[in-house]
Design a protein around this motif. Structure first.
Motif, short mmCIF file in Angstrom:
data_model
loop_
_atom_site.label_atom_id
_atom_site.label_comp_id
_atom_site.label_asym_id
_atom_site.label_seq_id
_atom_site.Cartn_x
_atom_site.Cartn_y
_atom_site.Cartn_z
N ALA A 1 0.82 -1.21 0.00
CA ALA A 1 0.00 0.00 0.00
C ALA A 1 0.85 1.26 0.00
O ALA A 1 0.53 2.25 -0.64
CB ALA A 1 -0.93 -0.01 1.22
N PHE A 2 1.99 1.21 0.70
CA PHE A 2 2.88 2.37 0.78
C PHE A 2 3.54 2.68 -0.56
O PHE A 2 4.07 3.77 -0.75
CB PHE A 2 3.95 2.14 1.84
CG PHE A 2 3.52 2.58 3.23
CD1 PHE A 2 2.19 2.62 3.57
CD2 PHE A 2 4.46 2.93 4.18
CE1 PHE A 2 1.78 3.02 4.84
CE2 PHE A 2 4.07 3.33 5.44
CZ PHE A 2 2.72 3.37 5.77
N ALA B 1 5.03 6.68 -3.57
CA ALA B 1 6.12 7.02 -4.48
C ALA B 1 5.82 6.67 -5.92
O ALA B 1 6.58 7.05 -6.82
CB ALA B 1 7.41 6.30 -4.04
N ARG B 2 4.73 5.97 -6.16
CA ARG B 2 4.48 5.42 -7.49
C ARG B 2 4.38 6.51 -8.56
O ARG B 2 5.01 6.40 -9.62
CB ARG B 2 3.20 4.59 -7.46
CG ARG B 2 2.90 3.87 -8.77
CD ARG B 2 1.71 2.93 -8.62
NE ARG B 2 1.58 2.12 -9.82
CZ ARG B 2 0.85 2.46 -10.88
NH1 ARG B 2 0.19 3.60 -10.86
NH2 ARG B 2 0.78 1.66 -11.93
N GLN B 3 3.62 7.53 -8.31
CA GLN B 3 3.40 8.53 -9.34
C GLN B 3 4.63 9.41 -9.56
O GLN B 3 4.76 10.06 -10.59
CB GLN B 3 2.20 9.39 -8.98
CG GLN B 3 0.90 8.58 -8.91
CD GLN B 3 -0.32 9.46 -8.79
OE1 GLN B 3 -0.37 10.54 -9.36
NE2 GLN B 3 -1.32 8.99 -8.06
N ILE B 4 5.55 9.40 -8.59
CA ILE B 4 6.78 10.18 -8.73
C ILE B 4 7.83 9.40 -9.50
O ILE B 4 8.53 9.93 -10.36
CB ILE B 4 7.32 10.57 -7.34
CG1 ILE B 4 6.29 11.40 -6.57
CG2 ILE B 4 8.63 11.34 -7.47
CD1 ILE B 4 6.70 11.68 -5.14
N LEU B 5 7.95 8.10 -9.23
CA LEU B 5 9.10 7.33 -9.70
C LEU B 5 8.80 6.35 -10.82
O LEU B 5 9.72 5.90 -11.48
CB LEU B 5 9.71 6.55 -8.52
CG LEU B 5 10.18 7.37 -7.33
CD1 LEU B 5 10.67 6.46 -6.22
CD2 LEU B 5 11.27 8.34 -7.73
N LEU B 6 7.54 6.00 -11.01
CA LEU B 6 7.24 4.95 -12.00
C LEU B 6 7.15 5.47 -13.44
O LEU B 6 7.81 4.93 -14.32
CB LEU B 6 5.96 4.22 -11.61
CG LEU B 6 5.64 2.99 -12.46
CD1 LEU B 6 6.70 1.92 -12.29
CD2 LEU B 6 4.27 2.42 -12.08
N ALA C 1 -7.55 0.49 0.51
CA ALA C 1 -8.19 -0.71 1.07
C ALA C 1 -7.16 -1.71 1.57
O ALA C 1 -7.31 -2.32 2.64
CB ALA C 1 -9.09 -1.35 0.02
N LEU C 2 -6.08 -1.87 0.83
CA LEU C 2 -5.02 -2.80 1.24
C LEU C 2 -4.40 -2.33 2.55
O LEU C 2 -4.12 -3.14 3.46
CB LEU C 2 -3.96 -2.87 0.14
CG LEU C 2 -3.04 -4.09 0.11
CD1 LEU C 2 -3.83 -5.37 -0.07
CD2 LEU C 2 -2.02 -3.94 -1.00
N PHE C 3 -4.18 -1.02 2.65
CA PHE C 3 -3.61 -0.47 3.89
C PHE C 3 -4.57 -0.67 5.06
O PHE C 3 -4.14 -1.06 6.16
CB PHE C 3 -3.30 1.01 3.72
CG PHE C 3 -2.85 1.67 4.99
CD1 PHE C 3 -1.52 1.58 5.41
CD2 PHE C 3 -3.75 2.38 5.77
CE1 PHE C 3 -1.11 2.18 6.58
CE2 PHE C 3 -3.34 2.98 6.95
CZ PHE C 3 -2.01 2.89 7.35
N VAL C 4 -5.84 -0.41 4.85
CA VAL C 4 -6.81 -0.52 5.93
C VAL C 4 -6.88 -1.95 6.46
O VAL C 4 -6.92 -2.18 7.68
CB VAL C 4 -8.20 -0.04 5.46
CG1 VAL C 4 -9.28 -0.39 6.49
CG2 VAL C 4 -8.18 1.46 5.21
N VAL C 5 -6.89 -2.92 5.55
CA VAL C 5 -6.94 -4.32 5.98
C VAL C 5 -5.72 -4.66 6.84
O VAL C 5 -5.83 -5.24 7.93
CB VAL C 5 -7.02 -5.26 4.76
CG1 VAL C 5 -6.87 -6.71 5.20
CG2 VAL C 5 -8.34 -5.07 4.03
N ALA D 1 7.96 -1.63 10.47
CA ALA D 1 8.53 -0.43 9.84
C ALA D 1 9.42 -0.79 8.66
O ALA D 1 9.45 -0.07 7.65
CB ALA D 1 9.33 0.35 10.88
N GLY D 2 10.16 -1.89 8.75
CA GLY D 2 11.08 -2.26 7.68
C GLY D 2 10.37 -2.79 6.46
O GLY D 2 10.63 -2.36 5.33
N ASP D 3 9.42 -3.72 6.68
CA ASP D 3 8.73 -4.31 5.52
C ASP D 3 7.86 -3.28 4.81
O ASP D 3 7.58 -3.43 3.62
CB ASP D 3 7.87 -5.50 5.97
CG ASP D 3 8.04 -6.70 5.05
OD1 ASP D 3 9.13 -6.83 4.46
OD2 ASP D 3 7.11 -7.51 4.93
N ALA D 4 7.44 -2.24 5.53
CA ALA D 4 6.59 -1.23 4.91
C ALA D 4 7.27 -0.57 3.73
O ALA D 4 6.63 -0.28 2.72
CB ALA D 4 6.18 -0.18 5.95
#
Length: 799
Positions: free
Chosen positions: A218-219, A223-228, A490-494, A575-578
């Protein structure tokens, strides 16, 4: 039509990916000035291979000049990537689901298993790419073309929708990359049960492992719209995998060049597989060539300076790919400037700081110069288990008896730079990366504004994040529906609901409020770390930073009841896996971008991979604890010396340092007092360098990325210093000399060679594991090239 126009049409296999670039001849004489650099022409006759290279390059460059959509792409991208798309190719099919299960399930098993063993065979994504190509074609030939209807629904599917599709191939590989990997959540689950007798309920453990992955995915939206979509961010690892996909795709046509490339690929794969038996098993002498030890085999100083296995590694070379290729295809993938920085970091670490510590009284040599264990004041290993109370707090009486916990000298400065690299990464992107990132943000906001202000314009509505990028790849992707933001939400909320519920019920050892800190800090790191990875292929690890932050928090009044040694590993997993998972998701989505895969199908494949893989991860954790638990904790001695759980021991050590002892006590010692200053050092150096860069732009200070340099200083642990000199030599040949002097050869074979070497190395590790270590351990007999005292023949090293 001009001759160049003919060439452009005949050679669209390079820019359009159709056929081989027609191995014809050049009938029009060209002056050397018209030939790209790296193509040498002599006399009247030119070898056929060079004729093809010249014609292809001229065609590409001519079309680049004519077509601004192609010219907007970086050189290596427009010459390696297929710039035509067939939107009718199948993507999510019955064959996709079958092959995903086939490759994810064993991959997840092997990947998670490796984190409990001393040695292991890595499950390579290149193996999936190779095997999936042939397995897909096999299913396309053998499956019946039956149309299946799902009862009571209008849904149906075909068992075999036609020829095997390159898009199916890509999606299966992305699914495997997502699901066939280890899970950071395993550490607190195992530590709690085996070390401290507290079993986390299976449902809680499984959902915890799923939640940290989903929050990381979800995180990626941050950055997706900046880097992809920005073509300048090439994501080197994604480009390498795409090159292999492109080669497979062209072999399905009449491309003679692609068939030749595949022959080279499989020859090098076989060669690397066979070669690695020498340094890894039969002839380990070749893994570290210590020339100074040959000159003076009984001189302690010469041995320490020259040894790569316990010394400084000066004038030391290695012929072992695992030592040379210390960061996964780095010497054939990572940009030259990044590798130079990392080599300078190694040289400063091993050739300056280590001798200063050993002979110049830099730190305390008796506390372990090249060790990451904890020591007592007399230099012996610290008995950490003896300073715990039954409630897992610090036993003050026992602590006073055993004294302070000392770190090894090299580990002290490695920790300093481990802390410094994080603020350095943030301030570096805030200075050197500000212009490009801010420009991308403006494009994002303007594209959204255009989409809202022109609701009747179908084009504006459909372009999404690709609206302000007019290169060919983004233009192609505009035809596909973009991933809705609410999918990420939604993925983050779950994931968030799972975590906060588990913590509130007391299952995960940390206070609820620390969850918000973990997610907030991870959100800050996603953009700068992914930005660095996208341009340099260097993945900046957080190291022990998360555990340090947790230690400070639980040693306040609000967290004093949560000083369990498993707390730091829970917090570090969240925190790391995020941001780790965010990086991997973006990288695989960049592959989808290069290969023209609909974004929603890529997203689905990534989530589907976790649904397949994470339960397997937990099953492995459960099986290892039930059958190998006593080996991991040291109650029993493993006769194979494999089930040692070294990574778990490290996690437990950090739990003792930060949660039980606390950073305040740890840093009160004189030799560790400078560590907190590392954050200030990391934060201020990039702005200072930025000022000098503006004053002296010709010095290219923008390439002196201190976060990478600090990361290089922090990542060197233990006493293996061989391979770095060999790596910089190989990097010079591949990423500097060949790239600049023979680009046509480089662009065709560099990434293929990298993939072949990686796949061959991993295949060799698997074969060694199966033949010599999976059952009864079979050791290589001792001989001159496998000396029992020192494989390097540095016989005075321990003196």
């Amino acid at each position: 039509m001009t001759l160049l126009g003919v060439f452009r049409r005949r050679n669209q296999g390079i820019t359009n990916g159709d056929s081989d670039s027609s191995e014809g001849t050049i009938t029009e004489n060209k002056s050397p000035s018209s030939v790209p650099e790296g193509i040498e022409m002599s006399g009247d006759k030119v070898p056929d291979s060079e004729k093809v290279q010249v014609s292809e390059t001229l065609a590409i460059e001519e079309e680049s000049h004519d077509d601004p959509e192609i010219a907007a792409l970086p050189l290596q991208v427009r010459q390696l990537i297929n710039l035509k798309d067939d939107p009718t190719l199948p993507t999510i099919t019955f064959r996709y689901f079958v092959l995903s299960a086939i490759f994810v399930i064993p991959g997840a098993f092997l990947s998670q298993l490796s984190y409990f063993r001393t040695t292991s065979a890595k499950y390579s994504v290149f193996f999936v790419q190779i095997a999936c190509h042939y397995a897909g074609h096999f299913l396309a030939r053998t499956l019946p073309a039956w149309n299946i209807r799902i009862p009571a629904t209008n849904w149906g599917f075909s068992l075999n929708p036609g020829p095997w599709s390159i898009k199916e191939h890509v999606l299966v590989t992305i699914t495997a990359a997502s699901g066939a990997s280890y899970n950071l959540g395993y550490a607190p689950i195992v530590l709690a049960e085996l070390w401290y007798g507290e079993r986390i309920q299976p449902a809680v453990a499984l959902f915890f492992m799923l939640a940290i992955v989903w929050i990381g995915y979800a995180f990626a939206a941050l950055a997706r719209q900046i880097l992809l979509p920005d073509p300048d961010y090439i994501w080197p690892q994604a480009l390498m995998q795409t090159t292999l996909f492109e080669t497979f795709r062209r072999t399905d046509t009449t491309s003679r060049l692609a068939r030749r490339q595949m022959k080279v690929f499989f020859f090098l794969l076989l060669a690397m597989t066979l070669w690695q038996f020498l340094p890894e098993y039969v002839f380990p002498f070749t893994s570290s060539l210590a020339f100074l030890c040959w000159v003076a085999p009984r001189n302690p100083v010469a041995n320490f300076v020259g040894s790569g296995l316990g010394g400084m590694g000066f004038l030391n070379l290695s012929l072992d790919w695992s030592n040379i290729n210390w960061n996964g295809s780095s010497i054939l993938l990572t940009p030259w400037w990044t590798q130079v920085l990392l080599f300078f970091a190694f040289a400063f670490n091993c050739w300056v700081l280590i001798p200063a510590a050993k002979w110049g009284k830099l730190g305390s040599f008796k506390h372990g110069l090249m060790s990451n264990s904890l020591f007592m004041g007399n230099g012996t290993e610290y008995p950490t288990s003896k300073v715990l109370t039954p409630t897992f707090h610090l036993n003050e009486t026992a602590y006073q008896e055993y004294g302070p916990m000392y770190m090894g000298t090299q580990n002290v400065w490695a920790t300093f730079f481990d802390y410094a690299k994080l603020p350095a990464a943030i301030t570096w992107i805030a200075t050197f990366g500000y212009a490009q990132v801010s420009s991308n943000l403006k494009k994002i906001f303007s594209s959204r504004k255009a989409g809202h202000s022109n609701q009747n314009d179908q084009t504006a509505q459909g372009e999404g994040i690709h609206y302000k990028y007019n290169d060919r790849l983004n233009v192609i992707q505009r035809q596909y529906k973009e991933i809705p933001t609410w999918w990420y939400v939604a993925l983050f909320v779950v994931g968030f609901v799972i975590l906060i519920t588990s913590i509130a019920c007391g299952y995960l050892f940390i206070p609820i409020w620390t969850l918000f800190v973990a997610l907030g800090s991870a959100a800050i790191f996603v953009v700068p770390f992914a930005w660095l990875y996208a341009i340099s292929n260097y993945q900046l690890e957080t190291g022990s930073f998360n555990e340090l932050v947790y230690g400070y928090m639980v040693h306040t009044k609000a967290g004093q009841n949560h000083q369990h040694p498993c707390g730091p590993s829970v917090y570090g997993s969240i925190a790391g896996d995020a941001w780790y998972r965010a990086q991997y998701m973006l990288q695989d989505q960049k592959i989808g971008h290069y290969m023209h895969i609909p974004p929603r199908q890529v997203f689905f494949s990534q989530i589907f991979g976790t649904i397949l893989g994470v339960p397997i991860d937990y099953a492995v954790v459960r099986w290892v604890m039930d059958t190998k638990g006593d080996y991991l904790t040291g109650k029993k001695t493993d006769p194979l010396n494999q089930w040692t759980g070294q990574k778990l021991v490290t996690s437990n050590t950090m739990g003792m340092q930060y949660a039980v002892l606390g950073p305040k006590r740890l840093f009160a010692q004189a030799e560790m007092a400078p560590l907190p200053w590392s954050f200030l050092v990391g934060a201020v150096i990039p702005p200072i360098l930025f000022i000098f860069h503006r004053l002296f732009p010709k010095l290219r200070i923008d390439l002196w990325n201190v976060s990478i340099f600090f990361g290089g200083l922090a990542m060197f642990y233990g006493n293996v210093s061989t391979g770095y000199t060999s790596a910089i030599i190989g990097a010079y040949i591949a990423m500097y000399w060949a790239y600049r002097r023979h680009f046509e050869v480089w662009k065709r074979y560099n990434y293929l060679v990298a993939a072949a070497f990686d796949a061959g190395f991993n295949l060799n590790m698997l074969l060694i594991f199966l033949f010599f270590g999976s059952g009864k351990q079979i050791s290589m007999p001792k001989w001159w090239g496998n000396n029992a005292d020192s494989v390097e023949r540095c016989f005075a090293l321990s003196s």
